[in-house]
Scaffold this motif. Sequence first.
Motif, PDB file in Angstrom:
ATOM      1  N   ALA A  33       0.837  -1.202   0.000  1.00  0.00           N
ATOM      2  CA  ALA A  33       0.000   0.000   0.000  1.00  0.00           C
ATOM      3  C   ALA A  33       0.865   1.243   0.000  1.00  0.00           C
ATOM      4  CB  ALA A  33      -0.917  -0.013   1.226  1.00  0.00           C
ATOM      5  N   PHE A  34       1.957   1.202   0.756  1.00  0.00           N
ATOM      6  CA  PHE A  34       2.895   2.319   0.818  1.00  0.00           C
ATOM      7  C   PHE A  34       3.519   2.572  -0.556  1.00  0.00           C
ATOM      8  CE2 PHE A  34       7.300   3.778   1.397  1.00  0.00           C
ATOM      9  CZ  PHE A  34       7.112   4.915   2.151  1.00  0.00           C
ATOM     10  N   MET A  35       3.920   1.487  -1.235  1.00  0.00           N
ATOM     11  CA  MET A  35       4.553   1.601  -2.549  1.00  0.00           C
ATOM     12  C   MET A  35       3.589   2.212  -3.559  1.00  0.00           C
ATOM     13  SD  MET A  35       6.581  -1.363  -4.696  1.00  0.00           S
ATOM     14  CE  MET A  35       5.164  -2.418  -4.978  1.00  0.00           C
ATOM     15  N   ASP A  36       2.329   1.774  -3.515  1.00  0.00           N
ATOM     16  CA  ASP A  36       1.328   2.320  -4.427  1.00  0.00           C
ATOM     17  C   ASP A  36       1.109   3.804  -4.175  1.00  0.00           C
ATOM     18  OD1 ASP A  36      -1.117   2.425  -6.168  1.00  0.00           O
ATOM     19  OD2 ASP A  36      -2.089   2.676  -4.225  1.00  0.00           O
ATOM     20  N   LEU A  37       0.959   4.192  -2.901  1.00  0.00           N
ATOM     21  CA  LEU A  37       0.709   5.591  -2.568  1.00  0.00           C
ATOM     22  C   LEU A  37       1.893   6.471  -2.936  1.00  0.00           C
ATOM     23  CD1 LEU A  37      -1.155   7.680  -1.285  1.00  0.00           C
ATOM     24  CD2 LEU A  37      -0.108   7.158   0.921  1.00  0.00           C
ATOM     25  N   VAL A  38       3.103   5.992  -2.615  1.00  0.00           N
ATOM     26  CA  VAL A  38       4.307   6.750  -2.954  1.00  0.00           C
ATOM     27  C   VAL A  38       4.391   6.958  -4.456  1.00  0.00           C
ATOM     28  CG1 VAL A  38       6.829   6.568  -3.093  1.00  0.00           C
ATOM     29  CG2 VAL A  38       5.671   6.181  -0.916  1.00  0.00           C
TER      30      VAL A  38
END
Length: 509
Positions: A33-38
């Motif tokens: 989720a962090f990778m997608d948001l970043v």
Amino acid sequence: MTSQAQAPVQDPASGRAADRRRWLALAVVMTAAFMDLVDVTIVNIAIPSIERDLSATFGSIQWITAGYALAFAAGLITGGRLGDIYGRKQMFLIGMAGFTLASALCGFAANPEMLVASRLLQGAMAAMMVPQVLAIIHVTFPAHERGKVFGMFGAVVGLGAVSGPMLGALLTQWNLFGLEWRPIFLINLPVGIAGLILGRRFITESKAPKALRLDLVGVALATLGLLMLLYPLTRGRELDWPLWGHLCMAGSLLVFGAFVAYEKYKARKDGSPLVELSLFKVKSFAAGVALQLTFGIACGIFFLVWTLYMQIGLGWSPLRAGATGIPFSLAVSAAAGLSVQKLVPRFGRKVLQTGALTMAAGLMLYIWEAGRYGTSIHAWQMALPLIVMGVGMGLIVAPLTDAVLSEVPREHSGSASGLINTTQQMGNALGLGLVSVVFFGAMDDRLAASAVGTAFAEAFQHSLWWVVAVLAVIFVVMFALPARPRAVEAPASAVAPVGEPVGEPVLVP
């Protein structure tokens, strides 16, 4: 988790191992989720660099951002349902592998067309991966722990929001190996590979307890309706709003109507519709979906015009623009954790409504400062409105997710989370499309170089009033949410890890 009547005996060591395993699984899906948001926020800050390096038009730039959101929105419901049918772990790993590959293609794009195509693929793969995140959390943790877990999820959202712009700014400013903006995509490669290795080991497979089929007609109708609505909106200003665009957007309503009718028929026929329309009978879910849509519109407008305002209107470097957003992101992260763990259990939906009002107050303060200081405004002067806005957003984002999913049956958690993300991304794509209207529509098509800064500052203020209006709608819709959160625990057998018979005691690590 076990059913109390038939709870198997576990020794303490195996219990600790299972507990450690599920928290490691949480870390893996949070990283995704962090990778997608970043990846979303990191691109915004690099837009001027991409524009210069690839000689991209604004239409291409808009498609680099909106194309990702469009592919994401179009595929999310399908991605969620595929997780229900074939297993959330399996679809999560496939999505992460495709997302990593698409990131590499973005990083090596030779022209705007290749970058747009790669971003579309990246969005489609994210649509396979992201719905499984909420679904895996929902089926892995019992109701009494989900508040804490979603609080952590909100903190990760805030961390991603602060890391994306700063990471994008640093990577673009450093111009590593002469690659300029390209490392903002290539950085996903080691993260994605690590996620694949750890996810394969620690995530436990789960799927819907009854056999479901993929609704291909539903997929086609939903995708067609979204494309008919969002494509003309995104390209409308560039093409001078042709008649076919208006007809296409109007026709999308008919397609969505046909989609709803077919889903009702599909539910009666074999019980495997793409969207469980019965979910909309759950008041908290129906209201939450409407809120995700409108909140996505507000975010889509704000974050793109904010980047254009700072880097083109004010002429700031990517690093300066990225650093300016740090107070906002820290405020989001802090308020998100506080709202779920402390405030919502005590005050209920009033916390979310306070968040909407607080965010609107921050926007109006920002509008006043942008008008008061003009193009001579400093980053430190933006800190106060950004902190106020960040606190407001943090009070909304984490508890809203928990409220929407709290009463959803576990067997539909993948479909529900896909629908939640779809409406949010559809709102985001709508917001990005509306930038053509609310931002560029507020200035002349031909500007002298000396007038660009002032024109962008005025268009920025004009756009923020639109966001304030959307937040007013959000405040009103929030009255449809339950006054108090209500966590409903599904039976242990609702979602069975693969290999376990449904109806028997099931441990979900």
